[in-house]
Design a protein around this motif. Structure first.
Motif, short mmCIF file in Angstrom:
data_model
loop_
_atom_site.label_atom_id
_atom_site.label_comp_id
_atom_site.label_asym_id
_atom_site.label_seq_id
_atom_site.Cartn_x
_atom_site.Cartn_y
_atom_site.Cartn_z
N GLY A 54 0.80 -1.22 0.00
CA GLY A 54 0.00 0.00 0.00
C GLY A 54 0.83 1.26 0.00
O GLY A 54 0.55 2.22 -0.74
N LEU A 174 -4.12 5.06 -0.73
CA LEU A 174 -3.95 3.98 0.25
C LEU A 174 -5.23 3.17 0.40
O LEU A 174 -5.19 1.94 0.50
CB LEU A 174 -3.54 4.57 1.61
CG LEU A 174 -3.17 3.52 2.67
CD1 LEU A 174 -1.83 2.88 2.33
CD2 LEU A 174 -3.11 4.15 4.06
N ALA A 177 -5.58 0.91 -2.57
CA ALA A 177 -4.67 -0.23 -2.42
C ALA A 177 -5.23 -1.22 -1.40
O ALA A 177 -5.12 -2.44 -1.57
CB ALA A 177 -3.29 0.26 -1.97
#
Length: 395
Positions: A54, A174, A177
């Protein structure tokens, strides 16, 4: 009347008011020792590889977005703490997409505003953290790294542009991800925070759980539905422990009375009255269960909603050739029996039947063998008797 015995140098009630930490200092110190993390090695690998993935994806895309000559940062440190939540505890309410994006971005805005309004860095930082927590509570996006984001923005005298890039862009990347990686590795993300429709528990209801949470009155790092599921699993484990290896064949009533689909209604009714039972399994010639007839089936066909003359209507129902409001009155068991019957194997653990009786509305469950032949029946009385024996202390 007896007297309270006093130890020298201590009043009769002094021991009751003394702090438990004074008597057991080790108990207080043990609170500082972390509890073991109850996850296996596979989950740990999944978590730290996901966090690395991430951050790497966020960093590469953000750096490309900013360009090689960008004057400011393109990746911020609080995002590392966000990655711990998103990938290590993806079910946490603190790790959900709105918590990550809203908590980080709004906290950055608060930190920037405090830096502009308060010249003293100490006061600006403390105000930023406090106000960020209040705002996150209000907007339902409580996210621990948000406190670090607010402090970082306040101490760095960041502008509002910092909240958009890198903070907002970093957080969105993030989360994306997290959605991708958690989905591929078998973890739900985003994790539902509502109240899924579940079968109730024999020991507690949703209202009971709500009352317990209200009494606890603290933020829990676990969603409400996960907490409820954990309690249900714990309850099932408790049933299993109390029952041990007790199986249906151990507590059933063997060789129960049965009737055939062609058995006259009056004959089946008299059999239930004489034996004081409320249900009779209906089997074919090979004792395979084809239905069950209960007192409720008789009541339903005798128009239970009309209370007047119920006894007369029952007698009419069981009289051959009679008439009950219409031609074609049922004559035999097969015409009124319940055809969809829940059956269980004699080798099934008794603990699995508790929800069926307590919440499923079942009162009688036929037990069959490997060849699908009827070998017994379990009633609520059988289950209660087994519960009592399992819970009764040994003599």
């Amino acid at each position: 009347m007896g007297k309270t015995r006093e130890r020298p140098g201590r009043g009769p009630t002094e021991h009751a008011s003394a702090s438990p930490w004074h008597r057991q200092p080790g108990l207080f110190l043990s609170r500082f020792w972390p509890a073991p993390v109850a996850v296996d090695a596979r989950e740990r690998w999944r978590a730290f590889l996901g966090a690395g993935f991430g951050i790497l994806l966020t960093a590469l895309v953000s750096r490309w977005w900013a360009g090689p000559l960008a004057p400011g940062p393109w990746l911020v440190a609080p995002l590392g703490a966000s990655a711990v939540l998103v990938f290590a505890v993806p079910a946490s309410p603190l790790a959900q997409p709105w918590a990550v994006i809203g908590g980080n971005t709004l906290s950055a805005l608060v930190g920037a505003a405090c830096a502009m309004a308060i010249t003293d860095a100490a006061w600006a930082g403390s105000a930023a953290v406090a106000l960020a927590i209040a705002l996150m509570f209000w907007l339902r996006c409580l996210h621990p790294p948000g406190g670090a984001t607010a402090l970082f923005a306040a101490l760095g005298a960041s502008s509002f542009h910092f909240a958009v890039f890198p903070m907002l862009v970093n957080s969105v990347l993030l989360v994306l991800a997290g959605v991708l990686y958690n989905g591929l590795t078998g973890r739900r993300y985003p994790h539902a925070q509502g109240r899924p429709a579940q079968a109730g528990s024999a020991r507690f209801s949703e209202a009971d759980l709500d009352a317990a949470l209200a009494h606890y009155n603290q933020v829990l790092d676990v969603s409400r539905d996960d907490l409820e599921a954990l309690l249900h699993h714990a309850e099932s484990a408790a049933y299993q422990r109390n029952f041990g290896n007790l199986r249906c064949a151990d507590v059933m009533t063997p060789d129960p009375l049965v009737v055939r689909p062609g058995t006259p209604l009056r004959e089946a009714w008299l059999l239930m009255r004489q034996k004081k039972i409320k249900a009779l399994p209906v089997t074919d010639k090979s004792r395979r269960v084809v239905g069950i007839v209960t007192v409720a089936d008789y009541m339903r066909h005798a128009d239970l909603d009309e209370h007047e003359g119920l006894g007369r209507r029952l007698r009419t129902l069981m009289r051959r050739g009679g008439s009950l409001h219409a031609a074609g009155k049922p004559e035999v068991v097969g015409q009124i029996m319940t055809r969809e019957v829940r059956v269980v194997s004699g080798q099934r653990h008794l603990s699995e039947l508790v929800p069926l009786f307590s919440e499923g509305g079942h009162h009688h469950i036929p037990v069959i063998d490997a060849g699908q032949h009827l070998v017994g029946i379990i009633t609520q009385s059988d289950l209660v008797r087994a519960l009592y024996r399992a819970a009764r202390p040994a003599d």
